[in-house]
Scaffold this motif. Structure first.
Motif, mmCIF file in Angstrom:
data_model
loop_
_atom_site.group_PDB
_atom_site.id
_atom_site.type_symbol
_atom_site.label_atom_id
_atom_site.label_comp_id
_atom_site.label_asym_id
_atom_site.label_seq_id
_atom_site.Cartn_x
_atom_site.Cartn_y
_atom_site.Cartn_z
ATOM 1 N N ILE A 772 -40.184 -33.630 -35.016
ATOM 2 C CA ILE A 772 -39.465 -33.857 -36.445
ATOM 3 C C ILE A 772 -40.432 -33.923 -37.400
ATOM 4 C CG2 ILE A 772 -37.715 -35.222 -37.631
ATOM 5 C CD1 ILE A 772 -36.373 -35.820 -35.137
ATOM 6 N N ARG A 773 -41.304 -34.937 -37.280
ATOM 7 C CA ARG A 773 -42.437 -35.155 -38.371
ATOM 8 C C ARG A 773 -43.300 -34.001 -38.617
ATOM 9 N NH1 ARG A 773 -44.823 -41.068 -36.447
ATOM 10 N NH2 ARG A 773 -43.229 -42.524 -37.338
ATOM 11 N N ALA A 774 -43.427 -33.061 -37.544
ATOM 12 C CA ALA A 774 -44.577 -32.110 -38.079
ATOM 13 C C ALA A 774 -43.691 -30.988 -38.730
ATOM 14 C CB ALA A 774 -44.907 -31.523 -36.606
ATOM 15 N N GLU A 775 -42.286 -30.974 -38.527
ATOM 16 C CA GLU A 775 -41.735 -29.935 -39.300
ATOM 17 C C GLU A 775 -41.456 -30.412 -40.687
ATOM 18 O OE1 GLU A 775 -40.876 -27.169 -38.248
ATOM 19 O OE2 GLU A 775 -40.906 -27.265 -36.316
ATOM 20 N N ALA A 776 -41.380 -31.876 -40.816
ATOM 21 C CA ALA A 776 -40.979 -32.374 -42.212
ATOM 22 C C ALA A 776 -42.302 -32.192 -43.129
ATOM 23 C CB ALA A 776 -40.829 -33.840 -42.144
ATOM 24 N N ARG A 777 -43.567 -32.429 -42.390
ATOM 25 C CA ARG A 777 -44.846 -32.362 -42.941
ATOM 26 C C ARG A 777 -45.289 -30.802 -43.353
ATOM 27 N NH1 ARG A 777 -46.730 -36.277 -39.382
ATOM 28 N NH2 ARG A 777 -47.152 -34.585 -37.715
ATOM 29 N N ALA A 778 -44.498 -30.041 -42.450
ATOM 30 C CA ALA A 778 -44.666 -28.445 -42.918
ATOM 31 C C ALA A 778 -43.586 -28.129 -44.078
ATOM 32 C CB ALA A 778 -44.535 -27.635 -41.759
ATOM 33 N N LYS A 782 -34.458 -28.098 -42.889
ATOM 34 C CA LYS A 782 -33.484 -27.561 -41.962
ATOM 35 C C LYS A 782 -34.091 -27.741 -40.355
ATOM 36 C CE LYS A 782 -31.574 -24.338 -45.516
ATOM 37 N NZ LYS A 782 -31.079 -23.055 -45.916
ATOM 38 N N GLU A 783 -35.332 -27.178 -40.029
ATOM 39 C CA GLU A 783 -35.705 -27.273 -38.796
ATOM 40 C C GLU A 783 -35.524 -28.824 -38.176
ATOM 41 O OE1 GLU A 783 -36.769 -25.483 -40.959
ATOM 42 O OE2 GLU A 783 -36.743 -23.312 -40.099
ATOM 43 N N ALA A 784 -36.079 -29.317 -39.266
ATOM 44 C CA ALA A 784 -36.078 -30.970 -38.819
ATOM 45 C C ALA A 784 -34.924 -31.538 -38.740
ATOM 46 C CB ALA A 784 -36.739 -31.632 -40.014
ATOM 47 N N GLU A 785 -33.926 -31.113 -39.525
ATOM 48 C CA GLU A 785 -32.654 -31.625 -39.315
ATOM 49 C C GLU A 785 -31.988 -31.270 -37.989
ATOM 50 O OE1 GLU A 785 -30.668 -33.768 -40.884
ATOM 51 O OE2 GLU A 785 -31.338 -34.063 -42.754
ATOM 52 N N ALA A 786 -32.132 -29.963 -37.723
ATOM 53 C CA ALA A 786 -31.620 -29.462 -36.259
ATOM 54 C C ALA A 786 -32.264 -30.160 -35.046
ATOM 55 C CB ALA A 786 -31.939 -27.851 -36.199
ATOM 56 N N LEU A 787 -33.594 -30.542 -35.193
ATOM 57 C CA LEU A 787 -34.231 -30.981 -34.243
ATOM 58 C C LEU A 787 -33.841 -32.763 -34.117
ATOM 59 C CD1 LEU A 787 -38.085 -29.974 -34.290
ATOM 60 C CD2 LEU A 787 -36.516 -29.857 -32.481
ATOM 61 N N MET A 788 -33.235 -33.232 -35.133
ATOM 62 C CA MET A 788 -32.860 -34.680 -35.259
ATOM 63 C C MET A 788 -31.624 -34.667 -34.583
ATOM 64 S SD MET A 788 -33.189 -37.721 -35.915
ATOM 65 C CE MET A 788 -34.786 -38.067 -37.185
ATOM 66 N N GLY A 799 -33.470 -46.585 -31.635
ATOM 67 C CA GLY A 799 -33.305 -47.152 -32.890
ATOM 68 C C GLY A 799 -34.565 -46.470 -33.746
ATOM 69 N N ILE A 800 -35.520 -45.982 -33.350
ATOM 70 C CA ILE A 800 -36.626 -45.301 -34.318
ATOM 71 C C ILE A 800 -36.105 -43.868 -34.633
ATOM 72 C CG2 ILE A 800 -37.839 -44.105 -32.253
ATOM 73 C CD1 ILE A 800 -40.270 -45.109 -34.012
ATOM 74 N N LEU A 801 -35.308 -43.304 -33.857
ATOM 75 C CA LEU A 801 -34.566 -42.098 -34.219
ATOM 76 C C LEU A 801 -33.593 -42.300 -35.388
ATOM 77 C CD1 LEU A 801 -34.610 -39.898 -30.911
ATOM 78 C CD2 LEU A 801 -36.142 -39.657 -32.889
ATOM 79 N N TRP A 802 -32.709 -43.116 -35.270
ATOM 80 C CA TRP A 802 -31.682 -43.344 -36.087
ATOM 81 C C TRP A 802 -32.204 -43.787 -37.308
ATOM 82 C CZ3 TRP A 802 -27.147 -41.889 -36.185
ATOM 83 C CH2 TRP A 802 -26.192 -41.627 -34.743
ATOM 84 N N ALA A 803 -33.409 -44.722 -37.256
ATOM 85 C CA ALA A 803 -34.043 -44.916 -38.787
ATOM 86 C C ALA A 803 -34.660 -43.863 -39.186
ATOM 87 C CB ALA A 803 -35.025 -46.134 -38.222
ATOM 88 N N ASP A 928 -40.817 -46.856 -52.475
ATOM 89 C CA ASP A 928 -40.108 -45.715 -52.222
ATOM 90 C C ASP A 928 -40.893 -44.772 -51.046
ATOM 91 O OD1 ASP A 928 -38.579 -46.102 -54.055
ATOM 92 O OD2 ASP A 928 -39.958 -44.936 -55.759
ATOM 93 N N ASP A 929 -41.793 -45.612 -50.081
ATOM 94 C CA ASP A 929 -42.624 -45.045 -49.104
ATOM 95 C C ASP A 929 -41.512 -45.227 -47.913
ATOM 96 O OD1 ASP A 929 -44.501 -44.331 -50.603
ATOM 97 O OD2 ASP A 929 -45.809 -45.805 -49.697
ATOM 98 N N SER A 930 -41.568 -44.282 -46.988
ATOM 99 C CA SER A 930 -40.853 -44.416 -45.795
ATOM 100 C C SER A 930 -41.302 -45.086 -44.828
ATOM 101 C CB SER A 930 -40.765 -42.919 -45.109
ATOM 102 O OG SER A 930 -39.684 -42.009 -45.959
ATOM 103 N N ILE A 931 -40.785 -45.702 -43.805
ATOM 104 C CA ILE A 931 -41.166 -46.627 -42.718
ATOM 105 C C ILE A 931 -41.518 -45.865 -41.555
ATOM 106 C CG2 ILE A 931 -40.816 -48.560 -41.379
ATOM 107 C CD1 ILE A 931 -39.282 -49.876 -43.457
ATOM 108 N N VAL A 932 -40.564 -44.949 -41.206
ATOM 109 C CA VAL A 932 -40.728 -44.222 -40.259
ATOM 110 C C VAL A 932 -41.036 -42.684 -40.398
ATOM 111 C CG1 VAL A 932 -39.537 -43.377 -37.934
ATOM 112 C CG2 VAL A 932 -38.988 -45.404 -38.741
ATOM 113 N N MET A 933 -40.727 -42.240 -41.235
ATOM 114 C CA MET A 933 -41.087 -40.413 -41.771
ATOM 115 C C MET A 933 -42.375 -40.648 -42.519
ATOM 116 S SD MET A 933 -38.942 -38.752 -40.080
ATOM 117 C CE MET A 933 -39.346 -37.162 -40.903
ATOM 118 N N PRO A 934 -43.283 -39.642 -42.165
ATOM 119 C CA PRO A 934 -44.286 -39.549 -42.964
ATOM 120 C C PRO A 934 -44.208 -39.231 -44.580
ATOM 121 C CG PRO A 934 -43.921 -37.604 -41.566
ATOM 122 C CD PRO A 934 -43.117 -38.578 -41.435
#
Length: 938
Positions: A772-778, A782-788, A799-803, A928-934
Motif C-alpha cells: 500500500i505504501r509503495a502505491e501511495a508513494r507512486a 486508487k490502487e492503494a485503496e483497493a489493496l487496503m 491495528g497498523i492496517l486500520w491506522a 500534519d505528518d502521518s504516523i503509519v503512512m509515508p
C-alpha cells in the motif's frame, strides 16, 4: 336371480346417483339428468338400526317392476349416504349395527376401556418424562427474563441499604400517545357573582336576616368584588401563618424567601387530611391505653410536627416526658422540638431525671456554644458516670495538653480496660513516664497486642532500635502463653500501620516474627512473594522490603526472589542498596548469569565502568561457558567507545567456538562502525556459511552492498536470502528487496515481489502495508485503496492496517474510519496514536494528549509514539511536561518504531543516548505528518 348375472357396469344409473359420492367425491347435475321443468320427487325416510336417513328419489319415468327392483337395490346406499349424525355411534350408525345396545355391548366396552387404561398407564411415565424433557429444552432455548437475571438478582442480597435508596423509582416509559385533555380555566364573570349576591340577600331578607340590598346592582357588584379580595387576603395570611415559627413569642418570616416557600409548599389533599386524622386517633388510643409507652408519645409528636402544628407537637412530647421520665429518647425528642433557652431547660430536667444517661449529657454539652461551658457540662456528667469512655474522650478533646494529661490519668483509673485511653496518655507523657504507663496498661490488659506494638514504637522513637525486635518476640510469646490466637493478617496490617507511622524498625520486626505463621512449607515462597507484591501495590514499601528480606533468609538459592528484591530496591531504594543486594545475590547464586548482568548494568548506569568490568570478569570466572557474559562485556566496551577492546572480546568468543549467530552479527557491527568494509563483508560471509538461515546476516550483507553502490550484488544477496531463510522470518528480507527495487525506479518489480510475498504469507500485515505504501508513494491512490480493502479482509484485526486506512481517508471520512478502526482493532496502540494525532490536528489539545498518552502506555517499546508525545508537548505543553516525557522515555528504553530505528541504527548516531534519539526523531515530525503512512493523500 340365482343364475342371472347383473351387468351393473353397463346398467342405467339410478335417479340422483352421483359417482363416488360415498367416498367423499363431489359432482354436479345438469338439466339432462333431471329433465325439463319437473318437480323434484318427494323423499321418504327409512330407519336402519339406530340411525335415520333419506331414501333415493323415484325414477323419472314411470318404470315397471324391473325399475322398482333396481330402486330397491340402491335405496339402502342412499339412506346410508344421507343419514343424520348420531351422537352415540357417530357416522358409523346404520352400516353394520342393526341390533340393540345391550349388556354384552356394555361389558365389551368396559373391557376395552380397561385395556386402554392399562396401556395408557404403562406409557404414562415415558410420556411424562418426554414432556418434561421438551419443556426443559424449550426453557433453555428461550429462557424467561427472570431466569436471565437470576444470577444478578442473587447478588442484590449483599447490596447495602444506602445503595437501595439510590435506585430511582420506575417511570412510565411507554410511548403511547395520550390524548391531551383540554382544560380551560376562565374566571367567572361579575354578573354571575352579582346574581349570586342578589339571591343570597333575597334569601336572608325572606328569612328575617338583617342584610338588605343597598345601592342597587352597582353597590352589589362592588361588595362582591371586595369579598373576593378579602378572601384572597385571608388565604394568604393563613399560608404565612403556617410558614412562620414562634420563637420566644415573635413571628419570624424570611423576607427574601417566603414567596418561594409559598410556591413550594405542599397542598394537603383531603385523603392526606383523613389519613392524619386516622393516625392521630390511633396514636391517641395508644398513649391513652399505655401512657408509659415512650415510642407512642414520640410518634404522636412527630405526627403533629409533620402536620405543621409545632406547638401541639411540643405539648404532646412534654406530656410524654411527664409520663415517661426515665426514657432518654423522649427527652432527646423534646429537646429537638424545643429551641433556644427552652431547650436548655428541657435538657436540664432530663439530666435530673436520668443522671446516668450519656446521650443526655452529650446533648446538653452540644447546646452550649463556648468550649468552657461544654467542658463544665461534661465534667458534671462524669461525676455521675465516671466510667463513660465517650464522656472522657469528649472532655479531653476540649482540654489543653496539660489538662488532657491529668484527665487521661484519671480516665485510665476509671476505665482501666479501655486501651485507647492508655495509648493517648502514653503519647502525652515523656519517654520514662510513657514506659510506666504502657507497663500499667499491659498489666490491666495482658491480652491486648496493641500495647506491645506501642511499646516497640516508643523504643524506636527513643533511638533504641535494638530493643524493638526483643519487645515483639516477648509480645508473641506472652500472647501465646495467654491463649491469644496470633492472626497473621492482623499483624501484617499492624506492620503497615507502623510503616505509615514512620516506625520502619517496628514494621520489620513484626514482619520477621509473624510472616511465616500458619503458612505451609511448600507454599511459603509463593506466599511471601505474593504478600510483598500486594504490599507494593498498596504503597507499603518498607513492609515489602521486610518480607523480601525474610524470604531471602528462607530461600537464599532462589534467583527469582533475588531479582524481585533487586527490582524493589531499584525502584524505591538507593543505588548503594541495589549494589549491596546484587553482591549478596551473586554470592548465593553464582551460576545465575542474570544476577551478574544486573549488577554490571547498575554499575554501568552509575558511570562506574571499571566496577562493571570487574563484575563481568568475576562472572566469566564463575560461568565461563556463558555467551551472555561475553556479549555483555562486548556491549560494555562498545558503548564505552572502546571498539578495539570490543573486537578482541568478540574474536576470543569466535575462537572459543560454540558461539551463536549473534556473535557474528555483533562482530560485523563493530567493523561497520570502524569503516572496514572488507572485514565486515568477510565476517558476514563466514557467518552465513555457519548460519545460512539467519536473516539478519543476510540483511546486513545486502545493506553493505547497497552502501557501496553495488545494487546488482545486493539484489543477488536478497534473492539467495529468500531461498535459504525460514519463511516465518523472511518478511524483513522481502521488504528490503522490494525497497531496493523501488529505489531503482522499478515500481513494477517491487509490486511483483510484494505480490509473491503475499501469496506465501497472506495474513502478514507488514507485507500488505508495504504494498500500500509503495502505491501511495507512486501516487496511485486508487490502487492503494483497493489493496487496503483486500488487506482488511485478510487481516481484520490488524491495528497498523486500520491506522493506515484512517490516515488514507479524506478529512471528511476520518471520523467514521477512526470509529471503525477503534471498534475492529481492540484498542491497538497504532490506532490510538493515529486518533490522538487527528485530535491534535483539530486543535483538541486535551483529547489529543489523553489518546497519545494511552498509545505510549500501551506500547512503551515503540519510540515513534514517544516522539509524537514529545513533539506535542513542545507545541502545547509546559517545560515540566516535556521533562517528564524525556524521563519516562529514558526509563522505557524503546527499541522499535520505524522512525526510531532509522535514527538510532544510523552509523553517525551510534552510542547516542535515548534523549538524543528522541529529540532527533521528534524534530522530523510535524502535526500534519502521518504516523503509519509515508505521505498523506493530496
Amino acid at each position: 336371480m340365482g343364475g342371472k348375472r347383473l351387468d351393473f357396469l353397463t346398467a342405467k344409473a339410478p335417479p340422483g346417483y352421483v359417482a363416488g359420492l360415498g367416498r367423499g367425491a363431489t359432482g354436479f347435475t345438469t338439466r339432462s339428468d333431471i329433465g325439463p321443468a319437473r318437480a323434484a320427487p318427494e323423499t321418504t325416510t327409512t330407519s336402519f338400526g339406530r340411525g335415520r336417513g333419506k331414501a333415493a328419489p323415484p325414477p323419472i319415468g314411470g318404470g315397471g317392476a324391473e325399475d322398482e327392483e333396481d330402486e330397491h337395490e340402491v335405496s339402502g346406499y342412499g339412506q346410508i349416504q344421507n343419514q343424520e349424525f348420531d351422537e352415540f355411534e357417530g357416522n358409523d350408525v346404520g352400516l353394520f349395527a342393526t341390533g340393540v345396545y345391550d349388556a354384552d355391548d356394555d361389558e365389551a366396552d368396559a373391557v376395552y376401556e380397561s385395556v386402554a387404561a392399562r396401556m395408557d398407564s404403562r406409557r404414562k411415565e415415558r410420556r411424562e418424562e418426554r414432556l418434561k424433557r421438551s419443556i426443559e429444552q424449550r426453557r433453555e432455548s428461550t429462557p424467561t427474563i427472570k431466569e436471565l437475571l437470576a444470577d444478578v438478582t442473587r447478588t442484590l442480597v449483599e447490596l447495602p441499604p444506602q445503595e437501595w435508596e439510590k435506585i430511582p423509582d420506575a417511570t412510565n416509559l411507554s410511548r403511547r400517545k395520550k390524548k391531551a385533555r383540554f382544560e380551560s380555566y376562565v374566571p367567572p364573570p361579575d354578573t354571575l357573582l352579582e346574581k349570586a349576591q342578589k339571591e343570597r340577600n333575597t334569601v336572608l331578607d325572606q328569612g328575617g336576616g338583617g342584610a338588605t340590598v343597598v345601592g342597587g346592582a352597582a353597590s352589589s357588584n362592588i361588595s362582591s368584588l371586595t369579598a373576593v379580595g378579602e378572601g384572597r387576603g385571608t388565604v394568604l395570611s393563613l399560608k404565612l401563618d403556617r410558614l412562620s415559627d414562634s420563637v420566644s413569642g415573635l413571628t419570624v418570616v424570611d423576607p427574601r424567601g417566603y414567596l418561594t416557600d409559598l410556591k413550594s409548599m405542599k397542598i394537603t389533599s383531603d385523603a392526606e387530611i383523613s389519613d392524619m386524622k386516622k393516625a392521630r386517633l390511633l396514636l391517641k388510643s395508644v398513649i391513652q391505653t399505655n401512657p408509659k409507652h415512650a415510642p407512642g408519645w414520640m410518634a404522636a409528636a412527630r405526627l403533629e410536627e409533620v402536620a405543621g402544628k409545632i406547638t401541639a407537637a411540643r405539648s404532646v412530647i412534654h406530656q410524654g416526658c411527664q409520663e415517661c421520665p426515665k426514657n432518654e429518647d423522649v427527652w432527646l425528642e423534646a429537646c429537638r422540638l424545643t429551641s433556644g433557652a427552652a431547650a436548655k431547660g428541657v435538657i436540664s430536667a432530663a439530666v435530673k431525671a436520668i443522671p446516668t444517661s450519656v446521650k443526655l449529657w452529650m446533648a446538653a454539652a452540644g447546646l452550649e456554644e463556648e468550649s468552657a461551658a461544654k467542658s463544665r457540662v461534661l465534667r458534671k456528667g462524669l461525676e455521675f458516670i465516671p466510667d463513660s469512655v465517650r464522656l472522657w474522650k469528649a472532655v479531653v478533646e476540649l482540654a489543653s495538653e496539660e489538662e488532657a494529661r491529668i484527665l487521661l490519668g484519671r480516665a485510665t483509673e476509671c476505665c482501666r480496660h479501655h486501651v485507647e485511653l492508655w495509648l493517648a496518655l502514653a503519647r502525652l507523657e515523656t519517654y520514662d513516664k510513657a514506659r510506666v504507663v504502657l507497663n500499667r496498661a499491659r498489666d490491666a490488659l495482658p491480652t491486648e497486642p496493641v500495647i506491645w506494638i506501642a511499646a516497640a514504637k516508643l523504643e524506636e522513637a527513643a533511638g533504641n532500635g535494638s530493643r524493638v525486635a526483643e519487645i515483639i518476640d516477648r509480645a508473641i510469646r506472652s500472647l501465646e502463653r495467654l491463649g491469644v490466637v496470633i492472626d497473621r493478617e492482623y499483624w501484617m496490617k499492624e506492620a503497615e500501620a507502623a510503616e505509615r507511622a514512620a516506625a520502619a524498625v517496628t514494621c520489620a520486626a513484626i514482619v520477621r516474627r509473624t510472616i511465616g505463621l500458619g503458612v505451609e512449607e511448600e507454599d511459603k515462597k509463593r506466599t511471601l512473594v505474593a504478600d510483598a507484591e500486594e504490599c507494593l501495590k498498596r504503597g507499603s514499601v518498607a513492609t515489602a522490603r521486610a518480607i523480601f528480606t525474610r524470604a531471602l533468609e528462607e530461600f537464599p538459592g532462589k534467583k527469582s526472589v533475588w531479582i524481585k528484591a533487586a527490582l524493589l530496591e531499584k525502584g524505591h531504594g538507593s543505588r548503594e542498596a541495589v549494589d549491596s543486594l546484587l553482591e549478596r545475590a551473586v554470592g548465593c547464586c553464582p551460576k545465575a548469569e542474570v544476577l551478574w548482568l544486573l549488577g554490571a548494568k547498575e554499575k554501568w548506569l552509575a558511570g562506574d565502568i571499571d566496577g562493571a568490568r570487574a563484575i563481568l570478569t568475576a562472572a566469566y570466572v564463575a560461568i565461563p561457558e556463558s555467551e551472555e557474559i561475553w556479549l555483555a562485556a562486548f556491549k560494555l566496551e562498545f558503548e564505552s567507545r572502546e571498539p578495539e577492546r570490543a573486537r578482541i572480546l568478540l574474536a576470543k568468543a569466535r575462537e572459543r567456538g560454540g558461539c551463536s549467530e549473534r556473535v557474528w552479527m555483533k562482530s560485523a557491527m563493530v567493523e561497520r562502525e570502524l569503516g572496514k568494509v572488507a572485514e565486515e563483508r568477510r565476517l558476514l560471509e563466514e557467518g552465513l556459511k555457519r548460519f545460512p538461515g539467519f536473516h539478519k546476516l543476510w540483511l546486513m550483507l545486502g545493506q553493505l552492498e547497497e552502501r557501496t553502490g553495488n545494487l546488482a550484488a545486493a539484489r543477488s544477496v536478497y534473492e539467495r536470502a529468500l531461498e535459504r531463510c525460514d519463511p516465518a522470518t523472511s518478511t524483513p528480507v522481502w521488504l528490503a528487496a522490494a525497497e531496493l527495487e523501488e529505489k531503482g525506479g522499478g515500481i513494477a518489480k517491487a509490486r511483483a515481489l510484494l505480490t509473491t510475498a503475499r501469496l506465501k504469507k497472506k495474513e502478514d500485515p507488514e507485507l500488505w502495508l508495504a504494498a500500500i505504501r509503495a502505491e501511495a508513494r507512486a501516487g496511485k491512490w486508487k490502487e492503494a485503496e483497493a489493496l487496503m480493502a483486500k488487506a482488511l479482509q485478510e487481516c481484520r484485526r490488524s491495528g497498523i492496517l486500520w491506522a493506515a486506512s484512517a490516515e488514507m481517508a479524506p478529512r471528511a471520512q476520518r471520523k467514521a474510519r477512526s470509529f471503525d478502526a477503534v471498534k475492529n482493532s481492540e484498542q491497538d496502540p497504532f490506532v490510538v496514536a493515529v486518533v490522538g494525532k487527528f485530535f491534535w490536528q483539530d486543535r483538541k489539545v486535551d483529547k489529543a494528549r489523553s489518546w497519545i498518552k494511552r498509545a505510549v502506555a500501551a506500547a512503551p517499546d515503540i519510540g515513534d509514539f514517544w516522539a509524537v508525545l514529545y513533539r506535542f508537548e513542545q507545541e502545547h505543553g509546559s517545560a515540566e511536561a516535556i521533562e517528564e516525557v524525556v524521563e519516562r522515555c529514558k526509563a522505557a528504553e524503546p527499541k522499535h518504531g520505524e522512525r526510531w530505528i532509522r535514527v538510532s541504527k544510523a552509523v553517525e548516531n551510534a552510542h547516542q543516548g535515548v534523549e538524543f534519539v528522541l529529540g532527533k526523531v521528534a524534530a522530523g515530525f510535524r502535526r500534519d505528518d502521518s504516523i503509519v503512512m509515508p505521505s498523506s493523500r493530496p
